[in-house]
Scaffold this motif. Structure first.
Motif, PDB file in Angstrom:
ATOM      1  N   TYR A 203       0.841  -1.202   0.000  1.00 11.83           N
ATOM      2  CA  TYR A 203       0.000   0.000   0.000  1.00 11.83           C
ATOM      3  C   TYR A 203       0.879   1.255   0.000  1.00 11.83           C
ATOM      4  N   LYS A 204       1.884   1.264   0.880  1.00 15.64           N
ATOM      5  CA  LYS A 204       2.789   2.424   0.937  1.00 15.64           C
ATOM      6  C   LYS A 204       3.703   2.491  -0.284  1.00 15.64           C
ATOM      7  N   ALA A 205       3.992   1.331  -0.878  1.00 13.35           N
ATOM      8  CA  ALA A 205       4.838   1.333  -2.072  1.00 13.35           C
ATOM      9  C   ALA A 205       4.154   2.051  -3.227  1.00 13.35           C
ATOM     10  N   PHE A 206       2.876   1.749  -3.460  1.00 16.04           N
ATOM     11  CA  PHE A 206       2.149   2.431  -4.535  1.00 16.04           C
ATOM     12  C   PHE A 206       1.794   3.862  -4.159  1.00 16.04           C
ATOM     13  N   ARG A 207       1.623   4.123  -2.878  1.00 24.78           N
ATOM     14  CA  ARG A 207       1.267   5.480  -2.461  1.00 24.78           C
ATOM     15  C   ARG A 207       2.459   6.424  -2.556  1.00 24.78           C
ATOM     16  N   ASN A 208       3.618   5.973  -2.104  1.00 22.58           N
ATOM     17  CA  ASN A 208       4.803   6.832  -2.039  1.00 22.58           C
ATOM     18  C   ASN A 208       5.818   6.546  -3.125  1.00 22.58           C
ATOM     19  N   ASP A 209       5.504   5.614  -4.036  1.00 15.60           N
ATOM     20  CA  ASP A 209       6.444   5.250  -5.097  1.00 15.60           C
ATOM     21  C   ASP A 209       7.762   4.773  -4.477  1.00 15.60           C
ATOM     22  N   SER A 210       7.659   3.805  -3.557  1.00 17.27           N
ATOM     23  CA  SER A 210       8.792   3.367  -2.745  1.00 17.27           C
ATOM     24  C   SER A 210       9.259   1.987  -3.184  1.00 17.27           C
ATOM     25  N   SER A 211      10.493   1.899  -3.629  1.00 19.80           N
ATOM     26  CA  SER A 211      11.064   0.623  -4.032  1.00 19.80           C
ATOM     27  C   SER A 211      11.371  -0.260  -2.823  1.00 19.80           C
ATOM     28  N   PHE A 212      11.715   0.348  -1.697  1.00 15.96           N
ATOM     29  CA  PHE A 212      12.014  -0.430  -0.493  1.00 15.96           C
ATOM     30  C   PHE A 212      10.781  -1.185  -0.005  1.00 15.96           C
ATOM     31  N   ASN A 213       9.626  -0.538  -0.009  1.00 14.86           N
ATOM     32  CA  ASN A 213       8.394  -1.215   0.410  1.00 14.86           C
ATOM     33  C   ASN A 213       8.006  -2.320  -0.560  1.00 14.86           C
ATOM     34  N   PHE A 214       8.306  -2.158  -1.830  1.00 10.06           N
ATOM     35  CA  PHE A 214       8.088  -3.254  -2.783  1.00 10.06           C
ATOM     36  C   PHE A 214       8.933  -4.461  -2.395  1.00 10.06           C
ATOM     37  N   MET A 215      10.174  -4.242  -2.024  1.00  8.45           N
ATOM     38  CA  MET A 215      11.045  -5.349  -1.642  1.00  8.45           C
ATOM     39  C   MET A 215      10.530  -6.063  -0.397  1.00  8.45           C
ATOM     40  N   VAL A 216      10.065  -5.301   0.570  1.00  7.89           N
ATOM     41  CA  VAL A 216       9.499  -5.917   1.777  1.00  7.89           C
ATOM     42  C   VAL A 216       8.281  -6.757   1.425  1.00  7.89           C
ATOM     43  N   TYR A 284       6.108  -3.623 -10.970  1.00 12.88           N
ATOM     44  CA  TYR A 284       7.376  -3.185 -10.379  1.00 12.88           C
ATOM     45  C   TYR A 284       8.480  -3.132 -11.429  1.00 12.88           C
ATOM     46  N   ARG A 285       8.571  -4.162 -12.244  1.00 14.60           N
ATOM     47  CA  ARG A 285       9.604  -4.181 -13.288  1.00 14.60           C
ATOM     48  C   ARG A 285       9.306  -3.150 -14.375  1.00 14.60           C
ATOM     49  N   GLY A 286       8.046  -2.941 -14.680  1.00 11.54           N
ATOM     50  CA  GLY A 286       7.700  -1.975 -15.716  1.00 11.54           C
ATOM     51  C   GLY A 286       7.932  -0.538 -15.291  1.00 11.54           C
ATOM     52  N   ALA A 287       7.921  -0.270 -13.976  1.00  6.27           N
ATOM     53  CA  ALA A 287       8.119   1.096 -13.483  1.00  6.27           C
ATOM     54  C   ALA A 287       9.587   1.454 -13.322  1.00  6.27           C
ATOM     55  N   GLY A 288      10.498   0.513 -13.518  1.00  5.62           N
ATOM     56  CA  GLY A 288      11.919   0.832 -13.453  1.00  5.62           C
ATOM     57  C   GLY A 288      12.522   0.802 -12.069  1.00  5.62           C
ATOM     58  N   PHE A 289      11.900   0.111 -11.101  1.00  4.03           N
ATOM     59  CA  PHE A 289      12.479  -0.004  -9.768  1.00  4.03           C
ATOM     60  C   PHE A 289      13.612  -1.028  -9.782  1.00  4.03           C
ATOM     61  N   SER A 290      14.450  -0.967  -8.760  1.00  6.23           N
ATOM     62  CA  SER A 290      15.582  -1.885  -8.682  1.00  6.23           C
ATOM     63  C   SER A 290      15.995  -2.047  -7.228  1.00  6.23           C
ATOM     64  N   ILE A 291      16.875  -3.028  -7.001  1.00  3.13           N
ATOM     65  CA  ILE A 291      17.375  -3.266  -5.646  1.00  3.13           C
ATOM     66  C   ILE A 291      18.253  -2.106  -5.185  1.00  3.13           C
ATOM     67  N   ASP A 292      19.014  -1.518  -6.102  1.00  2.97           N
ATOM     68  CA  ASP A 292      19.858  -0.384  -5.727  1.00  2.97           C
ATOM     69  C   ASP A 292      19.019   0.801  -5.248  1.00  2.97           C
TER      70      ASP A 292
END
Length: 332
Positions: A203-216, A284-292
């Motif tokens: 929820y916070k990943a899509f709200r804040n555009d957060s790659s870290f929350n996607f990983m969690v 996630y992959r289409g938006a250009g997020f990454s582990i870095d």
């Protein structure tokens, strides 16, 4: 006729009288002339064309319909503006200028009242989070977040059914009483943890555009889906799944049917988890997020935290004081 003329003579003998009495002179006179006709015609009011009653009623109906539609459009526009203002305030991190909280709930970080979980008023516990998918989540991701939310609710429902199925399994199906207590522990533990550790992060990943929350979200839900598969199969005493439900048919058919309902609920929850993982990963992959990027967000978030900064400051001052004392003792 002259004055010296004989008054007893024939009056028609005068030429002027004969000219006046001639038919050619009287022909121009209108014998049917009515001096009051023009007056009556001028004083008569002109006819007015009144609209038919049916036409007036139809116009009134159309006017009311247009007025109702205009009010509905204005109401929708106001609602849309309100949601846009709330979203902007949430992104800026500013509190709204006014408005009372609902039910006395504590305000959230952006000044909004907490509304989740939606507890009834008789329970003396206030909601802990503010959640509104239509306000906080961008439009293109609202459907995905809603699907993940329904997956979470399905899993909670499966845990709830598992409590009753385990109770009847222990009483009438030959199962141990430990299965029932384990089902209660799983419901109390996994229901809030599922919300905190994989739904709230996405929820916070899509709200804040957060790659870290996607990983969690990916990390936690992946291992949780494996455990849900174990619950679904029912090959152990962790939950009422397919294996122990089929075995119970030889002892009690009603209990076995209840256990099958629990197994179906776990199956739907497991399928939903796999689908949510795949769908969110594709976005996630289409938006250009990454582990870095996730590592950078985590570092920035930790270093910008006030508690971490205070702890680092205390540690730095302690290390500097210890080094100074050591240097001073070595000098003297």
């Amino acid at each position: 006729m002259s004055l010296n003329q004989n008054p007893f003579s024939d009056p028609f003998a005068d030429p002027s009288v004969r000219a006046a009495a001639a038919p050619s002179a009287s022909a121009n006179v209108n014998e049917d002339f009515n001096p009051f006709a023009q007056r009556n015609q001028s004083t008569q009011p002109a006819p007015t064309h009144q609209p038919a009653l049916s036409g007036g009623a139809t116009s009134a109906v159309h006017g009311d319909e247009l007025f109702r539609r205009q009010e509905e459009l204005e109401r929708k526009a106001q609602e849309l503006r309100r949601k846009e203002e709330e979203l902007e305030r949430r992104q800026r991190g500013t509190a709204p200028t006014g408005g009372a909280t609902n039910g006395g709930a504590a305000p959230a970080a952006g000044g909004k009242p907490h509304n989740w979980p939606p507890l009834p008023a008789i329970i003396p516990i206030e909601p802990c989070f503010y959640q509104d998918i239509e306000v906080e989540i961008p439009v293109q991701f609202q459907k995905t977040v809603t699907i993940v939310y329904y997956v979470f609710l399905t899993y909670v429902l499966a845990l709830f059914i598992n409590v009753f199925a385990s109770l009847f399994y222990a009483l009438f199906g030959g199962g141990s009483i430990g299965v029932f207590f384990l089902a209660i522990i799983q419901f109390i533990l996994f229901a809030p943890c599922s919300f905190l550790f994989w739904f709230r992060p996405v929820y916070k990943a899509f709200r804040n555009d957060s790659s870290f929350n996607f990983m969690v979200f990916f990390f936690v839900l992946f291992f949780h889906s494996i455990f849900t598969l174990v619950q679904t199969l029912g090959i152990s005493q962790y939950a009422c799944g397919w294996a122990n439900a089929l075995e119970t048919f030889s002892k009690s058919v009603p209990v076995a049917l209840l256990m099958l309902v629990c197994a179906v609920a776990f199956s739907v929850a497991f399928a939903g988890m796999v689908f949510a993982l795949l769908k969110v990963h594709r976005l996630y992959r289409g938006a250009g997020f990454s582990i870095d990027k996730a590592r950078q967000e985590f570092t920035n978030g930790v270093m910008n935290d006030r508690n971490v900064q205070a702890a680092a400051g205390v540690a730095a001052r302690g290390a500097a004081g210890a080094a100074f004392q050591q240097a001073a003792s070595g000098r003297f």
